[in-house]
Write a protein that holds these residues in place. Structure first.
Motif, PDB file in Angstrom:
ATOM      1  N   LYS A 237       6.676  20.488   2.882  1.00 48.77           N
ATOM      2  CA  LYS A 237       7.887  19.739   2.531  1.00 48.77           C
ATOM      3  C   LYS A 237       7.552  18.338   2.039  1.00 48.77           C
ATOM      4  CE  LYS A 237      11.199  19.786   5.570  1.00 48.77           C
ATOM      5  NZ  LYS A 237      11.992  19.439   6.794  1.00 48.77           N
ATOM      6  N   LEU A 238       6.665  17.649   2.774  1.00 43.24           N
ATOM      7  CA  LEU A 238       6.377  16.259   2.440  1.00 43.24           C
ATOM      8  C   LEU A 238       5.475  16.121   1.223  1.00 43.24           C
ATOM      9  CD1 LEU A 238       5.804  14.780   6.012  1.00 43.24           C
ATOM     10  CD2 LEU A 238       7.902  14.878   4.672  1.00 43.24           C
ATOM     11  N   GLN A 239       4.759  17.170   0.859  1.00 40.58           N
ATOM     12  CA  GLN A 239       3.900  17.106  -0.324  1.00 40.58           C
ATOM     13  C   GLN A 239       4.717  16.802  -1.580  1.00 40.58           C
ATOM     14  OE1 GLN A 239       0.643  17.320  -0.877  1.00 40.58           O
ATOM     15  NE2 GLN A 239       0.007  17.643   1.240  1.00 40.58           N
ATOM     16  N   GLY A 240       6.010  17.149  -1.548  1.00 43.41           N
ATOM     17  CA  GLY A 240       6.862  16.881  -2.716  1.00 43.41           C
ATOM     18  C   GLY A 240       6.974  15.398  -3.035  1.00 43.41           C
ATOM     19  N   TYR A 241       6.760  14.539  -2.024  1.00 42.60           N
ATOM     20  CA  TYR A 241       6.843  13.106  -2.249  1.00 42.60           C
ATOM     21  C   TYR A 241       5.615  12.535  -2.952  1.00 42.60           C
ATOM     22  CZ  TYR A 241      11.007  12.705   0.690  1.00 42.60           C
ATOM     23  OH  TYR A 241      12.284  12.818   1.198  1.00 42.60           O
ATOM     24  N   LEU A 242       4.609  13.359  -3.146  1.00 41.47           N
ATOM     25  CA  LEU A 242       3.393  12.877  -3.807  1.00 41.47           C
ATOM     26  C   LEU A 242       3.487  12.956  -5.330  1.00 41.47           C
ATOM     27  CD1 LEU A 242       0.622  14.454  -1.530  1.00 41.47           C
ATOM     28  CD2 LEU A 242       1.569  12.143  -1.452  1.00 41.47           C
ATOM     29  N   HIS A 243       4.498  13.643  -5.842  1.00 42.00           N
ATOM     30  CA  HIS A 243       4.598  13.836  -7.287  1.00 42.00           C
ATOM     31  C   HIS A 243       5.486  12.769  -7.896  1.00 42.00           C
ATOM     32  CE1 HIS A 243       2.528  17.604  -6.818  1.00 42.00           C
ATOM     33  NE2 HIS A 243       3.425  18.014  -5.941  1.00 42.00           N
TER      34      HIS A 243
ATOM     35  N   ALA B 238       0.832  -1.204   0.000  1.00 39.54           N
ATOM     36  CA  ALA B 238       0.000   0.000   0.000  1.00 39.54           C
ATOM     37  C   ALA B 238       0.868   1.255   0.000  1.00 39.54           C
ATOM     38  CB  ALA B 238      -0.923  -0.006   1.215  1.00 39.54           C
ATOM     39  N   ASN B 239       0.518   2.169  -0.882  1.00 39.00           N
ATOM     40  CA  ASN B 239       1.302   3.408  -1.006  1.00 39.00           C
ATOM     41  C   ASN B 239       0.392   4.586  -0.646  1.00 39.00           C
ATOM     42  OD1 ASN B 239       3.249   5.288  -1.605  1.00 39.00           O
ATOM     43  ND2 ASN B 239       3.013   5.119  -3.815  1.00 39.00           N
ATOM     44  N   ARG B 240       0.137   4.738   0.648  1.00 40.08           N
ATOM     45  CA  ARG B 240      -0.793   5.781   1.114  1.00 40.08           C
ATOM     46  C   ARG B 240      -0.007   6.971   1.643  1.00 40.08           C
ATOM     47  NH1 ARG B 240      -3.828   1.085   4.163  1.00 40.08           N
ATOM     48  NH2 ARG B 240      -5.077   0.217   2.473  1.00 40.08           N
ATOM     49  N   ARG B 241       0.757   7.584   0.785  1.00 37.70           N
ATOM     50  CA  ARG B 241       1.612   8.677   1.240  1.00 37.70           C
ATOM     51  C   ARG B 241       0.799   9.879   1.709  1.00 37.70           C
ATOM     52  NH1 ARG B 241       6.569   8.768  -3.206  1.00 37.70           N
ATOM     53  NH2 ARG B 241       6.985   6.532  -3.149  1.00 37.70           N
ATOM     54  N   GLY B 242      -0.302  10.167   1.010  1.00 34.10           N
ATOM     55  CA  GLY B 242      -1.135  11.303   1.401  1.00 34.10           C
ATOM     56  C   GLY B 242      -1.678  11.123   2.802  1.00 34.10           C
ATOM     57  N   GLU B 243      -2.163   9.915   3.097  1.00 35.02           N
ATOM     58  CA  GLU B 243      -2.696   9.629   4.435  1.00 35.02           C
ATOM     59  C   GLU B 243      -1.594   9.714   5.491  1.00 35.02           C
ATOM     60  OE1 GLU B 243      -4.216   5.649   6.764  1.00 35.02           O
ATOM     61  OE2 GLU B 243      -4.798   5.894   4.656  1.00 35.02           O
ATOM     62  N   LEU B 244      -0.399   9.210   5.134  1.00 38.04           N
ATOM     63  CA  LEU B 244       0.712   9.225   6.076  1.00 38.04           C
ATOM     64  C   LEU B 244       1.177  10.653   6.360  1.00 38.04           C
ATOM     65  CD1 LEU B 244       2.662   7.632   7.796  1.00 38.04           C
ATOM     66  CD2 LEU B 244       4.084   7.261   5.777  1.00 38.04           C
ATOM     67  N   ILE B 245       1.175  11.494   5.338  1.00 38.31           N
ATOM     68  CA  ILE B 245       1.545  12.908   5.538  1.00 38.31           C
ATOM     69  C   ILE B 245       0.576  13.565   6.513  1.00 38.31           C
ATOM     70  CG2 ILE B 245       1.646  15.167   4.405  1.00 38.31           C
ATOM     71  CD1 ILE B 245       2.754  13.731   1.931  1.00 38.31           C
ATOM     72  N   LYS B 246      -0.713  13.303   6.303  1.00 34.91           N
ATOM     73  CA  LYS B 246      -1.721  13.890   7.193  1.00 34.91           C
ATOM     74  C   LYS B 246      -1.500  13.455   8.639  1.00 34.91           C
ATOM     75  CE  LYS B 246      -6.740  14.288   7.787  1.00 34.91           C
ATOM     76  NZ  LYS B 246      -6.719  13.920   9.209  1.00 34.91           N
ATOM     77  N   ARG B 247      -1.164  12.162   8.824  1.00 37.27           N
ATOM     78  CA  ARG B 247      -0.931  11.669  10.178  1.00 37.27           C
ATOM     79  C   ARG B 247       0.305  12.319  10.794  1.00 37.27           C
ATOM     80  NH1 ARG B 247      -0.485   5.694   8.861  1.00 37.27           N
ATOM     81  NH2 ARG B 247       0.077   5.434  11.061  1.00 37.27           N
ATOM     82  N   MET B 248       1.352  12.479  10.004  1.00 35.92           N
ATOM     83  CA  MET B 248       2.571  13.084  10.547  1.00 35.92           C
ATOM     84  C   MET B 248       2.346  14.553  10.901  1.00 35.92           C
ATOM     85  SD  MET B 248       5.914  11.329   8.743  1.00 35.92           S
ATOM     86  CE  MET B 248       5.406  11.432   7.027  1.00 35.92           C
ATOM     87  N   VAL B 249       1.521  15.238  10.130  1.00 37.60           N
ATOM     88  CA  VAL B 249       1.182  16.621  10.463  1.00 37.60           C
ATOM     89  C   VAL B 249       0.399  16.654  11.779  1.00 37.60           C
ATOM     90  CG1 VAL B 249      -0.172  18.632   9.760  1.00 37.60           C
ATOM     91  CG2 VAL B 249       1.257  17.448   8.086  1.00 37.60           C
ATOM     92  N   ASP B 250      -0.517  15.699  11.948  1.00 40.09           N
ATOM     93  CA  ASP B 250      -1.264  15.610  13.211  1.00 40.09           C
ATOM     94  C   ASP B 250      -0.322  15.327  14.378  1.00 40.09           C
ATOM     95  OD1 ASP B 250      -3.621  16.084  11.889  1.00 40.09           O
ATOM     96  OD2 ASP B 250      -4.168  13.954  11.713  1.00 40.09           O
ATOM     97  N   TRP B 251       0.664  14.435  14.149  1.00 42.03           N
ATOM     98  CA  TRP B 251       1.621  14.135  15.203  1.00 42.03           C
ATOM     99  C   TRP B 251       2.446  15.372  15.559  1.00 42.03           C
ATOM    100  CZ3 TRP B 251       3.563   9.167  12.298  1.00 42.03           C
ATOM    101  CH2 TRP B 251       2.568   8.197  12.349  1.00 42.03           C
TER     102      TRP B 251
END
Length: 246
Positions: A240-246, A71-84
């Protein structure tokens, strides 16, 4: 489910079967127990000699990734890290401790634990990069098992063809057997080249892509964990992490 892998296998089978019919060879010409033994069993034998047992087990573990990649859920993981990050800014790094117990990904859990322990950013990066490197090399060795099979199969196909021609030469006195014997000899070549180019090598390439994507996702986790440890603004972390979505 990776639909392209399924479509590819179906098209590969159609290309061989329908192609045999259109060329006039017929489907029966593709059935040969001798070719199967020489090419398929021989290829498995060769790769068993080449490969350590642990690597072979890893190859079996990652083979399903061709159809069901990790599973490649980078968007979901970014959201969780922002919450953390928000939690860490409001409650301190110890506020992340309850999250560690609920985290299912061992790599993310390890990163969170390092952050909660107050490790320096460079220490976090060093520890997690070692784990990434070891895991990537292990998975790449497993993917190369199929690459090796793609190398051995055509050669064994040629061996099968040569053995078939040897059998034909032993029956030169009976011209009625020559045509059928020569056709059967080349069936092994079809097995070898077909399996290599329509299955083994494409599978190896697909697995390498899945491994590379996993590595990128873990690199993203490292950047996120270091940013949290440094107390960066959650919006900056997200940008910063949004760059990994492209």
């Amino acid at each position: 489910m990776d639909i392209l892998s399924v479509i590819g296998l179906i098209l590969a089978a159609c290309a061989l079967l329908i192609g045999a019919v259109l060329k006039g060879a017929g489907l029966a010409s593709l059935l040969s127990s001798a070719a199967f033994m020489i090419v398929v069993v021989g290829t498995v034998a060769a790769i068993c000699i080449q490969t350590p047992l642990a690597v072979m087990k890893d190859a079996g573990r990652i083979l399903p990734w061709v159809f069901r990649p990790p599973a490649n859920r980078r968007g979901e993981l970014i959201k969780r890290m922002v919450d953390w990050s928000n939690t860490a800014r409001k409650q301190g790094l110890l506020g992340l401790e309850p999250i560690i117990e609920r985290e299912s990904d061992p790599f993310v859990r390890k990163g969170l634990q390092l952050v909660v322990d107050g490790s320096e950013p460079e220490v976090i990066r060093s520890i997690l990069e070692v784990e990434i490197g070891v895991r990537e090399q292990s998975d790449l060795r497993a993917a190369k098992v199929f690459e090796g099979m793609g190398v051995y199969a055509p050669t064994l196909g040629i061996i099968g063809a040569v053995l078939g021609l040897m059998a034909v030469l032993q029956n030169l006195a009976d011209p009625s057997k020559l045509g059928q014997g020569i056709a059967a000899a080349f069936t092994a070549t079809i097995y070898g080249i077909g399996l290599a180019n329509l299955f083994f090598l494409p599978v190896a390439s697909k697995l390498k892509v899945a491994i590379a994507r996993q590595t990128e996702s873990r690199e993203m986790v490292i950047e996120g964990m270091i940013s949290i440890a440094q107390g960066e603004n959650p919006r900056s972390i997200e940008s910063k992490l949004q760059g990994y979505l492209h």
